[in-house]
Design an enzyme around this catalytic site. Structure first.
Site, PDB file in Angstrom:
ATOM      1  N   ASP A  25      -6.592 -15.109   1.010  1.00 39.38           N
ATOM      2  CA  ASP A  25      -5.648 -14.174   1.624  1.00 39.38           C
ATOM      3  C   ASP A  25      -4.876 -14.779   2.791  1.00 39.38           C
ATOM      4  O   ASP A  25      -5.146 -14.453   3.935  1.00 39.38           O
ATOM      5  CB  ASP A  25      -6.423 -12.933   2.111  1.00 39.38           C
ATOM      6  CG  ASP A  25      -5.499 -11.815   2.533  1.00 39.38           C
ATOM      7  OD1 ASP A  25      -4.299 -11.933   2.295  1.00 39.38           O
ATOM      8  OD2 ASP A  25      -5.991 -10.832   3.106  1.00 39.38           O
TER       9      ASP A  25
ATOM     10  N   ASN B 224       0.899  -1.158   0.000  1.00 37.66           N
ATOM     11  CA  ASN B 224       0.000   0.000   0.000  1.00 37.66           C
ATOM     12  C   ASN B 224       0.936   1.206   0.000  1.00 37.66           C
ATOM     13  O   ASN B 224       1.319   1.733   1.032  1.00 37.66           O
ATOM     14  CB  ASN B 224      -0.909  -0.015   1.233  1.00 37.66           C
ATOM     15  CG  ASN B 224      -1.826  -1.235   1.198  1.00 37.66           C
ATOM     16  OD1 ASN B 224      -2.327  -1.621   0.144  1.00 37.66           O
ATOM     17  ND2 ASN B 224      -2.010  -1.865   2.339  1.00 37.66           N
TER      18      ASN B 224
ATOM     19  N   GLU C 146      -0.242 -12.789  10.076  1.00 41.01           N
ATOM     20  CA  GLU C 146      -1.451 -11.962  10.132  1.00 41.01           C
ATOM     21  C   GLU C 146      -2.673 -12.761  10.586  1.00 41.01           C
ATOM     22  O   GLU C 146      -3.497 -12.275  11.350  1.00 41.01           O
ATOM     23  CB  GLU C 146      -1.712 -11.346   8.746  1.00 41.01           C
ATOM     24  CG  GLU C 146      -2.975 -10.515   8.695  1.00 41.01           C
ATOM     25  CD  GLU C 146      -3.216  -9.875   7.321  1.00 41.01           C
ATOM     26  OE1 GLU C 146      -2.363 -10.027   6.421  1.00 41.01           O
ATOM     27  OE2 GLU C 146      -4.263  -9.223   7.161  1.00 41.01           O
TER      28      GLU C 146
ATOM     29  N   ARG D 201       1.389  -7.641  -8.634  1.00 40.92           N
ATOM     30  CA  ARG D 201       0.636  -8.551  -7.766  1.00 40.92           C
ATOM     31  C   ARG D 201      -0.725  -8.932  -8.356  1.00 40.92           C
ATOM     32  O   ARG D 201      -1.422  -8.095  -8.942  1.00 40.92           O
ATOM     33  CB  ARG D 201       0.429  -7.938  -6.387  1.00 40.92           C
ATOM     34  CG  ARG D 201       1.734  -7.728  -5.671  1.00 40.92           C
ATOM     35  CD  ARG D 201       1.521  -7.074  -4.340  1.00 40.92           C
ATOM     36  NE  ARG D 201       1.213  -7.988  -3.267  1.00 40.92           N
ATOM     37  CZ  ARG D 201       0.241  -7.798  -2.388  1.00 40.92           C
ATOM     38  NH1 ARG D 201      -0.580  -6.775  -2.489  1.00 40.92           N
ATOM     39  NH2 ARG D 201       0.043  -8.646  -1.407  1.00 40.92           N
TER      40      ARG D 201
ATOM     41  N   TRP E  61     -15.599  -8.697   3.197  1.00 41.31           N
ATOM     42  CA  TRP E  61     -14.746  -8.514   4.371  1.00 41.31           C
ATOM     43  C   TRP E  61     -15.440  -9.027   5.621  1.00 41.31           C
ATOM     44  O   TRP E  61     -14.904  -8.923   6.715  1.00 41.31           O
ATOM     45  CB  TRP E  61     -14.371  -7.024   4.560  1.00 41.31           C
ATOM     46  CG  TRP E  61     -13.332  -6.545   3.592  1.00 41.31           C
ATOM     47  CD1 TRP E  61     -12.627  -7.300   2.703  1.00 41.31           C
ATOM     48  CD2 TRP E  61     -12.854  -5.189   3.410  1.00 41.31           C
ATOM     49  NE1 TRP E  61     -11.758  -6.513   1.975  1.00 41.31           N
ATOM     50  CE2 TRP E  61     -11.872  -5.213   2.388  1.00 41.31           C
ATOM     51  CE3 TRP E  61     -13.164  -3.971   4.007  1.00 41.31           C
ATOM     52  CZ2 TRP E  61     -11.201  -4.061   1.952  1.00 41.31           C
ATOM     53  CZ3 TRP E  61     -12.497  -2.821   3.583  1.00 41.31           C
ATOM     54  CH2 TRP E  61     -11.527  -2.868   2.568  1.00 41.31           C
TER      55      TRP E  61
ATOM     56  N   GLU F 251      -7.958  -3.206  -3.257  1.00 40.73           N
ATOM     57  CA  GLU F 251      -8.224  -2.613  -1.949  1.00 40.73           C
ATOM     58  C   GLU F 251      -7.982  -1.105  -1.956  1.00 40.73           C
ATOM     59  O   GLU F 251      -7.333  -0.552  -1.077  1.00 40.73           O
ATOM     60  CB  GLU F 251      -7.364  -3.293  -0.880  1.00 40.73           C
ATOM     61  CG  GLU F 251      -7.649  -4.784  -0.772  1.00 40.73           C
ATOM     62  CD  GLU F 251      -6.932  -5.483   0.373  1.00 40.73           C
ATOM     63  OE1 GLU F 251      -5.819  -5.067   0.716  1.00 40.73           O
ATOM     64  OE2 GLU F 251      -7.506  -6.446   0.901  1.00 40.73           O
TER      65      GLU F 251
END
Ligand code: BDP
Length: 738
Positions: A399, A244, A427, A358, A577, A325
């Protein structure tokens, strides 16, 4: 009297120094060169390593000298001189116990037929040596034992030195060696998700190690230790910044800082890469558009890239997250991912750089199963990317969940080199609090058979480029490194960094082999320690799947921070989500129907994988709820109903953590107290949290199943409401919390 006092003083000083020296805080990672305590072994190595000849020149050669001298001094407790010379040495006299490290040039082996019986084998093997590889061969000449170590490059000799040291660290034989090592993938990278303000997206080991605000004036000594550690496992590149991306890292102010880091990493054969924010021409260049087909935009990037190479002449290239995203990308201008990637790749190509583009994309507007979107988006682009572009694909289609089937893109883009993206930072696997050895998960993915070209078309063969004869190949791991003294937070999280490097180098290594060498180097060679603790590592991932997301469940964690359970999450900025989107529990059953009657994601796999996943009877139970929505009474292989099996798995997960604790407690006294206690405390938290996951998930799903938790199991200690109220919003790594 004064004399006596000074002797006592010196002795006290000695004791203090020894204590300090043996205090283990994990900073040294697996590069601890502690003296070998087994006397016989020590004598053996002392006689096998009498002197070291190092032939070659360049910065890496100096590093090798330093590393070998330190290593020998530590491991053998004595100085072994490392004599550096350049050029070929056909007249060298090779004494017993000489280790020769040599960079061989186009003239080939710097010793002629003076190599006894070993010569033909050496010649044959050195012909197979690749640029970064190395060759080790023990030979005997007139009763003298000599070890020859050859490489073609500074990088190769560096890797060979770490390999040699590892052999001694792990107590292996070094007198009868015949080794040829070439890396299986070309680009072996860490991806740091680090921001300029030193926060780390999904980082659980403290702030970023990059001290941007002090660079380039102050260059932390830690960068060198970071480089050493990476080089020791063959990692040859690092993306310094978050996917990001922040466009400012491309400004001269930051490029000066990046150059300073690159200068430290370069001698360790590590290249620096950056993430490129697609809208940088607008944000930094003041252009009205970032359209990749616009001439001004193309010029802007070309000029920018030329500028970067002035700061970092061996700059590796860009990693790009685009149209994912909320990140900007070519689709903002109705252009494809290929058009975006190619624009950057063309400008980088002039300097030998690459683009890693990506495939982690899913659209805001798309009403399609998220698991299908990357494939739908990228497959049609096969053949459209320039040669210096690799498409970087996460191991699974959602993910980095504790368990996912392999990503259907593997094998589906024959004309495009696909790079693997694993996540080292945990994560979704308990952050840096849970002991979870990830090599088991990565091997499961690498060994999955895509059947793209019939049986044996494993993901590993896609990644290493062998399935479709690709010129470039790569594997990346999202870093778990931070400013914590021990780098990774959990002492065992170091093993995941280590394993990423080792698997990128050689994906045929087993998770057990990697765990074994890591444990020996990091903790101890004592087999009473190794055997049970290796077992802990090897079942740790299955334990975490069991107490978090058994039977193919996925994405049922807390929202945003992703810590702890959150199967009840039904509100989020987007439907995919939430947790309910993925588990779809209702009175009839549980799971995401991805067969023909559902999203038909199974159709993205080659036959017979499609059929295997598509039929609940043949679908491996570990993926059952990923692909199907069976009813609560569905009969499992064990004979239990689905609900009973779910209970069984969750309870099993918790009992596996207890088992980990028992095994760890038995290791008390076999290693240093500091790390023993540290791991013990973390295992206690892991147990509590495993119970929390189990209780919260079962109580939640029970609302739909309407069935009791079988009597033989202990009752959940808290109520569903209790678990729902737990608030983890300040768990680290979540940069978007209020
Ligand atoms: C998800 C993370 C998010 C990352 C994203 C990505 O939650 O922070 O930005 O992946 O890989 O796992 O781009």
């Amino acid at each position: 009297m004064r004399f006596l006092l000074s002797i006592i003083f010196v002795q006290i000083l000695y004791i203090i120094t020894c204590c300090v020296a043996t205090a283990e805080d994990g900073y040294d990672l697996w590069l601890r060169y502690n003296k070998i305590t087994d006397q016989q072994l020590l004598e053996h190595y002392k006689s096998a390593v009498h002197r070291i000849e190092l032939k070659g020149s360049g910065p890496a050669v100096q590093i090798v000298k330093e590393e070998l001298e330190n290593g020998m001094k530590g491991l053998l407790g004595q100085i072994v001189p490392v004599n550096v010379s350049s050029g070929s040495s056909k007249n060298d006299t090779l004494q017993n116990g000489t280790i020769v490290f040599a960079i061989i040039d186009e003239n080939g082996i710097p010793f002629s037929d003076n190599l006894g019986g070993g010569f033909p084998e050496i010649r044959e093997k050195s012909a197979k040596l690749k640029d970064e590889g190395f060759l080790m061969k023990s030979i005997e000449i007139q009763g003298n034992n000599i070890l020859l170590i050859f490489a073609k490059s500074e990088a190769g000799i560096l890797y060979s030195a770490f390999h040699f040291l590892k052999l001694i660290q792990t107590h292996q034989n070094i007198t009868d060696l015949s080794v040829l090592e070439n890396p299986k993938t070309d680009y072996r990278l860490l991806n740091h998700w680090d921001n300029p303000d030193r926060t780390v997206e999904r980082g659980y080991a403290g702030f970023s190690i990059w001290e941007w605000h002090k660079l380039p004036g102050y260059v932390s000594p830690r960068y060198k230790d970071y480089a050493r550690a990476n080089a020791s496992v063959g990692i040859n590149g690092t993306v310094l910044t978050n996917v990001n991306a922040n466009a400012r890292v491309l400004t001269p102010q930051y490029l000066g800082k990046i150059a300073a880091i690159a200068d430290v990493l370069r001698p360790y054969a590590i290249k620096v890469y950056l993430t490129a924010r697609f809208s940088a021409p607008v944000e930094l260049g003041g252009l009205k558009t970032a359209d990749p087909l616009n001439k001004e935009v193309r010029n802007w990037w070309k000029t920018k890239i030329d500028e970067i190479y002035k700061y970092v002449p061996d700059f590796g290239g860009f990693l790009v997250k685009a149209n994912s995203e909320g990140q900007p990308g070519p689709q903002n201008y109705e252009r494809s991912h290929a058009e975006g990637a190619n624009m950057l790749a063309e400008a980088l190509d002039n300097h030998g750089g690459i683009v890693m583009w990506r495939a982690f994309v899913y659209s805001f507007d798309e009403n399609e199963d998220r698991a299908k979107q990357a494939y739908n988006e990228f497959k049609p682009l096969d053949g459209k990317f320039r040669d210096n572009v690799m498409v970087q694909v996460k191991n699974g289609p959602i993910d980095f969940q504790p368990r996912e089937p392999f990503h259907p893109l593997f094998g589906a883009m024959p004309k495009t080199p696909l790079m693997m993206e694993f996540q080292i930072t945990q994560e979704y696997l308990g952050f840096a609090t849970h002991l979870v050895y990830l090599a088991s998960m990565w091997k499961e993915c690498l060994e999955s058979d895509t059947y793209a070209k019939g049986e044996g078309s494993t993901v590993a063969t896609v990644i290493d480029g062998s399935l479709y004869n690709k010129n470039i190949s790569g594997m990346a791991g999202v870093s778990n490194i931070g400013a914590d003294r021990n780098w990774t937070g959990h002492p065992f999280a170091q093993s995941n960094w280590y394993a990423l490097g080792r698997l990128a180098w050689d994906h045929t290594l087993t998770e057990a082999e990697i765990a074994d060498e890591w444990l020996r180097m990091t903790f101890s060679n004592n087999k009473d320690f190794i055997a049970p603790v290796k077992e802990i590592m090897l079942f740790s991932r299955e334990a975490s799947v069991n107490y978090m997301t058994p039977l193919g469940l996925h994405h049922i964690m807390g929202e945003g921070h992703h810590y702890g359970p959150g199967p009840w999450v039904d509100q989020a900025a987007r439907e995919d989500w939430t947790s309910v989107y993925y588990h779809r529990a209702d009175e009839n059953g549980i799971g995401f129907d991805r067969t023909k009657t559902g999203s038909n994601a199974v159709s993205q796999y080659y036959k017979p994988v499609e059929e295997k996943f598509g039929d609940p009877g043949s679908c491996p139970e570990k993926f059952l709820l990923w692909f199907h929505h069976p009813d609560w009474d569905y009969t499992m292989n064990s004979g239990r109903t689905l609900w009973e099996e779910l209970c069984h798995k969750y309870y099993k997960g918790v009992s596996m953590v207890r088992d980990m604790q028992e095994k760890w407690n038995a290791a008390e006294g076999l290693i240093d107290r500091e790390r023993f206690v540290h791991v013990k405390s973390l295992l206690a938290i892991q147990l509590e949290e495993a119970e929390m996951w189990r209780n919260a998930c079962l109580l939640y799903f029970q609302q739909f199943s309407g069935r009791p938790i079988p009597k033989q199991y202990e009752k959940p200690s808290g109520s569903l409401e209790f678990y729902k109220k737990l608030d983890f919003r300040y768990a680290p790594g979540n940069l978007h919390c209020e």
